[in-house]
Design a protein around this motif. Sequence first.
Motif, PDB file in Angstrom:
ATOM      1  N   TRP A 169       0.598  -0.956  -0.441  1.00 55.19           N
ATOM      2  CA  TRP A 169      -0.229  -0.178  -0.371  1.00 55.19           C
ATOM      3  C   TRP A 169       0.823   0.991   0.104  1.00 55.19           C
ATOM      4  CZ3 TRP A 169      -4.925  -0.951   0.377  1.00 55.19           C
ATOM      5  CH2 TRP A 169      -5.772  -1.976   0.580  1.00 55.19           C
ATOM      6  N   ILE A 170       0.443   2.833  -0.750  1.00 56.96           N
ATOM      7  CA  ILE A 170       1.172   3.327  -0.512  1.00 56.96           C
ATOM      8  C   ILE A 170       0.526   4.289   0.279  1.00 56.96           C
ATOM      9  CG2 ILE A 170       2.510   5.454  -2.141  1.00 56.96           C
ATOM     10  CD1 ILE A 170       2.715   3.403  -4.137  1.00 56.96           C
ATOM     11  N   ASP A 171       1.143   4.553   0.860  1.00 57.53           N
ATOM     12  CA  ASP A 171       0.802   6.171   2.037  1.00 57.53           C
ATOM     13  C   ASP A 171       1.192   7.736   1.447  1.00 57.53           C
ATOM     14  OD1 ASP A 171      -0.222   8.453   3.762  1.00 57.53           O
ATOM     15  OD2 ASP A 171       0.453   7.312   5.103  1.00 57.53           O
ATOM     16  N   PHE A 172       0.844   8.740   0.155  1.00 53.54           N
ATOM     17  CA  PHE A 172       0.974   9.933   0.047  1.00 53.54           C
ATOM     18  C   PHE A 172       1.216  11.008   1.212  1.00 53.54           C
ATOM     19  CE2 PHE A 172       0.688   7.788  -3.931  1.00 53.54           C
ATOM     20  CZ  PHE A 172       1.573   7.557  -4.375  1.00 53.54           C
ATOM     21  N   ASN A 173       0.665  11.069   2.365  1.00 50.85           N
ATOM     22  CA  ASN A 173       0.722  11.545   3.246  1.00 50.85           C
ATOM     23  C   ASN A 173       2.317  12.442   3.487  1.00 50.85           C
ATOM     24  OD1 ASN A 173      -1.988  11.568   3.894  1.00 50.85           O
ATOM     25  ND2 ASN A 173      -1.808  10.630   5.837  1.00 50.85           N
ATOM     26  N   ARG A 174       3.526  11.533   3.404  1.00 47.51           N
ATOM     27  CA  ARG A 174       4.365  12.503   3.526  1.00 47.51           C
ATOM     28  C   ARG A 174       5.191  12.652   2.054  1.00 47.51           C
ATOM     29  NH1 ARG A 174       8.781   8.296   5.651  1.00 47.51           N
ATOM     30  NH2 ARG A 174       9.370   8.109   3.063  1.00 47.51           N
ATOM     31  N   GLY A 175       4.613  12.228   1.133  1.00 52.42           N
ATOM     32  CA  GLY A 175       4.780  12.615  -0.139  1.00 52.42           C
ATOM     33  C   GLY A 175       4.940  14.136  -0.148  1.00 52.42           C
ATOM     34  N   GLY A 176       5.819  15.201  -0.124  1.00 52.52           N
ATOM     35  CA  GLY A 176       6.242  17.049  -0.486  1.00 52.52           C
ATOM     36  C   GLY A 176       6.314  17.339   0.776  1.00 52.52           C
ATOM     37  N   VAL A 177       6.696  16.408   1.591  1.00 50.47           N
ATOM     38  CA  VAL A 177       6.879  17.592   3.011  1.00 50.47           C
ATOM     39  C   VAL A 177       8.052  18.439   3.211  1.00 50.47           C
ATOM     40  CG1 VAL A 177       7.521  16.758   5.022  1.00 50.47           C
ATOM     41  CG2 VAL A 177       5.389  16.205   4.447  1.00 50.47           C
ATOM     42  N   PRO A 178       8.292  19.129   3.201  1.00 49.93           N
ATOM     43  CA  PRO A 178      10.189  20.024   3.158  1.00 49.93           C
ATOM     44  C   PRO A 178      10.851  19.191   3.996  1.00 49.93           C
ATOM     45  CG  PRO A 178       8.598  21.342   3.934  1.00 49.93           C
ATOM     46  CD  PRO A 178       7.979  20.187   4.245  1.00 49.93           C
TER      47      PRO A 178
END
Length: 484
Positions: free
Chosen positions: A146-155
């Motif tokens: 599964w993929i959780d994109f919550n962290r995607g794009g965090v600086p």
Amino acid sequence: MPGYEMVVGLEVHVQLATKTKLFCACPTDGSAAPPNSRICPLCTGQPGTLPVLNRSAVELAFQTALALNCQIAPVSVFARKSYFYPDLPKAYQISQYERPFATDGWLELPAGEAPGKRIRIRRIHLEEDAGKLLHAAGSRELDCSWIDFNRGGVPLVEIVSEADLRSPEETASYLKTLKEIVQYIGASRCDMEKGEMRCDANISLRPAGSTVLGTRAEIKNLNSLRAVKDALAHEFQRQKQILDSGARVAQETRLWDPDRTATAAMRSKEEAEDYRYFPDPDLPPLAAGAAWVNELKAKLPELPAARRARLRKDFGLGATDAEVLTSQRALADYFEAAARGRRPPAAKTAANLIATELLARLNAESLAADCARINPAELGALADLVADGALSSRGAKTAFAAMWEGGGAAAEVVAALGLAQVSDDGQLRAWVAAALAANPQALADLKAGRSQALGALVGAAMKLSRGKANPELLNCIIRESARA
Ligand SMILES: [Zn+2]
């Protein structure tokens, strides 16, 4: 480590403490939120979206670089780092490559391992984090990832050191110092357990005395100071065996497994060209005007090393106390609030109570110093009582425990618990006279120069006082009586 020298450089990723992501308005608190609840079309790589740079991420990144003595580039450039992996929906990560925003910094190691040694920082660049893969092994239906994109794009900032580190202990000291500085300036919480600070190490060996670098391995997944030390010690032995056998160390990426306490090959190391870096056409170059940079520099708080030196000078603290008190900004603030305006003995007692009693309770309850259940002024008042001789250090610990549990002012708690130490000369002499009368043999021994007898007599007088006599004064009076 005879024969070989360890050469280590670190790449440290730090999550910047912004409210929103680097290029969109999604919140960064996704690690505690349900999967994929902190996403939008941009950070999931939908066509037609355009990135907008987060100003506060840039400010925190610049402040990090300034605190690490770096040069801020007047112009830096965002680049696309291409790789295909499910955690990266655009198939590229926005990073900086040829023109990072900061270069040529350094950090000085504190007391302990290699004190005062400068570790050079080659570069710092800004980039976005990737998503997180969750592997659900087990039943047939769940046999997928599964993929959780919550962290995607965090600086993130990636802080790259030169290969200046020479031992596991030195490397851990560097990382600890880096963490302290970044936390001090409020750029990140650096909670390694939550992945807010992640560390990869490049390590190679070379014959002691040589200046040529050996082939290095990159060790990933170093998520605690313990892991850094253990993995480097292990990797040293692994490479040493290879070199001793006459073979060559392979250039590769290895993964640290803390349960097996071993590293395992993960993949052969990619070369930069594999990533096909090129400037991101969606983002203009980042210009850092001198006025803006100076303004950010002026806003930096006093850094841990400077504060350590000042606390030693202003309050006469020892190196160890100063080190402990400045390890967290809130703890140093607490100490200064407790000790300000008090005499040096009281300040030292306050330092001691904070470094032992207070810190133990904060740690046990996972509290920050600004949430301590005793306010700093009352802790200072307690230290004053000890410095005045009105309270023994053991009594101070008892009073501290009572204040932590039930609150109250220091003087009141000491009075209520009957902890006040008796320093009244007449009262002390009465106890001493009774103790001497009851122990004629000990007195005779003391008069004959057998100083072991002193302890027994002080103990006897202390017992008569039910523990309240000032032990130093008792000591003086008994020795004086023996001479008479
Ligand atoms: Zn988003």
